[in-house]
Design an enzyme around this catalytic site. Structure first.
Site, mmCIF file in Angstrom:
data_model
loop_
_atom_site.group_PDB
_atom_site.id
_atom_site.type_symbol
_atom_site.label_atom_id
_atom_site.label_comp_id
_atom_site.label_asym_id
_atom_site.label_seq_id
_atom_site.Cartn_x
_atom_site.Cartn_y
_atom_site.Cartn_z
ATOM 1 N N LYS A 135 0.878 -1.192 0.000
ATOM 2 C CA LYS A 135 0.000 0.000 0.000
ATOM 3 C C LYS A 135 0.901 1.223 0.000
ATOM 4 C CE LYS A 135 -4.013 0.788 2.356
ATOM 5 N NZ LYS A 135 -5.069 0.971 1.372
HETATM 6 N N1 PMP Z 1 -7.318 -2.502 -3.140
HETATM 7 C C1 PMP Z 1 -6.877 -1.257 -2.903
HETATM 8 C C2 PMP Z 1 -6.186 -0.528 -3.984
HETATM 9 C C3 PMP Z 1 -7.071 -0.676 -1.635
HETATM 10 O O1 PMP Z 1 -6.640 0.566 -1.400
HETATM 11 C C4 PMP Z 1 -7.761 -1.394 -0.647
HETATM 12 C C5 PMP Z 1 -8.005 -0.761 0.707
HETATM 13 N N2 PMP Z 1 -6.998 -1.040 1.602
HETATM 14 C C6 PMP Z 1 -8.202 -2.700 -0.938
HETATM 15 C C7 PMP Z 1 -7.970 -3.223 -2.213
HETATM 16 C C8 PMP Z 1 -8.891 -3.532 0.093
HETATM 17 O O2 PMP Z 1 -7.982 -3.972 1.081
HETATM 18 P P1 PMP Z 1 -8.451 -4.211 2.581
HETATM 19 O O3 PMP Z 1 -9.604 -5.132 2.523
HETATM 20 O O4 PMP Z 1 -7.272 -4.806 3.244
HETATM 21 O O5 PMP Z 1 -8.817 -2.887 3.130
#
Ligand code: PMP
Length: 313
Positions: free
Chosen positions: A155
């Site tokens: 991220k």
């Molecule tokens: N894809 C992206 C690009 C994101 O920013 C997120 C949010 N964190 C997700 C998928 C979903 O991930 P998570 O379920 O861990 O929040």
């Protein structure tokens, strides 16, 4: 109680946590972060942090990609997080943002010879997408960033320009959210969510090799579908046209929870209403994140020490 932040190894009121304008990460996107939910359980008067350990495992992987040295164990990071939230005193759903970054005040694009820093902020988060009514999407004219460019499995803040371009285009064209395709045209994910399709009773979702972030909500849904409903999820590349022909479709994400997708590129998904399996998964998921399902309490960390209930005579 003002919201507190953890900043430069201290707990400080959020208003006092300020970075220098020369901070490397501010100029070059050399930071990685995570988003963790705190879910308020009104019956227990407790705020439960969801899958903190898994969020920090992912953050540490992002740090490895960016050569950021985070001198804390996962347990220490979890405890710092709990303390920031406890000091802030929230009694409602919240969103926590830990961020590890190149903190040197230095000009020059690189990852080496720079100091690393770490902070945690806490905030309330208005509904990200409409979980109850569902959303309308378009496939984006922007393609998802490829692993050969910036690895999407971290991220990394700089990547979010890719998401912001797609989200803005979708919003300005009257849609709620964008679905990005990979460079070779397969479905990748939303601007801040993973995507699932229901095809003939099976759950299908793009694999990590299609440049998705490996979402923790994605994993939660895969686990609940398997353990509670006996449905295995197939992780495979998905064509754009499969979106149009799916029986149901939904997004998953810490901010988005499970958001039904009712329409893509002006085509109704299924009968254009929230699907049966989507609804079932939402019900299971919301109970789990609020620590109301005893089978999944390991995923939920209480913020506040248990207070003895006041006896009313
Ligand atoms: N894809 C992206 C690009 C994101 O920013 C997120 C949010 N964190 C997700 C998928 C979903 O991930 P998570 O379920 O861990 O929040």
């Amino acid at each position: 109680m003002p919201p507190y932040a953890y900043f430069q190894k201290r707990f400080v009121p959020l208003s006092e946590a300020k970075i220098n304008i020369l901070t490397h990460a501010f100029h070059y996107g050399t930071a990685c972060f995570d988003g963790i939910r705190g879910n308020w359980n009104a019956d227990e008067e407790q705020l439960y942090l969801f899958r903190v350990k898994d969020h920090y495992e992912r953050l540490l992987k992002g740090c490895r990609l960016l050569k950021i040295n985070l001198p804390y164990s996962i347990e220490e990071l979890g405890e710092l997080t709990r303390k920031v939230v406890e000091r802030s005193g929230y009694q409602e759903d919240i969103y926590i943002r830990p961020l590890a970054y190149k903190g040197s005040e230095a000009i020059g694009v690189r990852l080496y010879d720079l100091e690393d820093d770490f902070l945690i902020i806490v905030a309330t988060l208005p509904a990200y997408l409409d979980v109850e009514k569902g959303c309308r999407c378009c496939t984006s004219s922007w393609r998802r960033i490829d692993d050969t460019m910036i690895p999407a499995r971290g991220k990394i803040t700089g990547i979010y320009v890719n998401s912001a371009l797609a989200k803005t285009e979708a919003w300005e064209n009257g849609y709620d959210e964008a679905i990005l395709l990979t460079h070779d045209g397969h479905v990748s994910e939303g601007s801040g969510e993973n995507i699932f399709l229901v095809i003939k009773g099976e759950l299908v979702t793009p694999p990590s090799s299609d440049n998705i972030l490996l979402g923790i909500t994605r994993d939660t849904v895969i686990t609940l579908a398997q353990k509670e409903l006996g449905i295995e999820t197939i992780e495979r590349s998905v064509d754009r046209s499969e979106l149009y022909l799916a029986d149901e479709c939904f997004f998953t994400g810490t901010a988005a929870h499970i958001t039904p997708i009712l329409e893509i590129d002006h085509r109704p998904i299924g009968n254009g209403e929230i699907g049966k399996l989507t609804k079932e998964l939402q019900k299971l998921y919301f109970a789990v994140i609020q620590a109301k399902n005893p089978k999944y309490l390991d995923w939920c960390t209480p913020t506040y020490p248990k207070l003895a209930k006041i006896q009313h005579s």
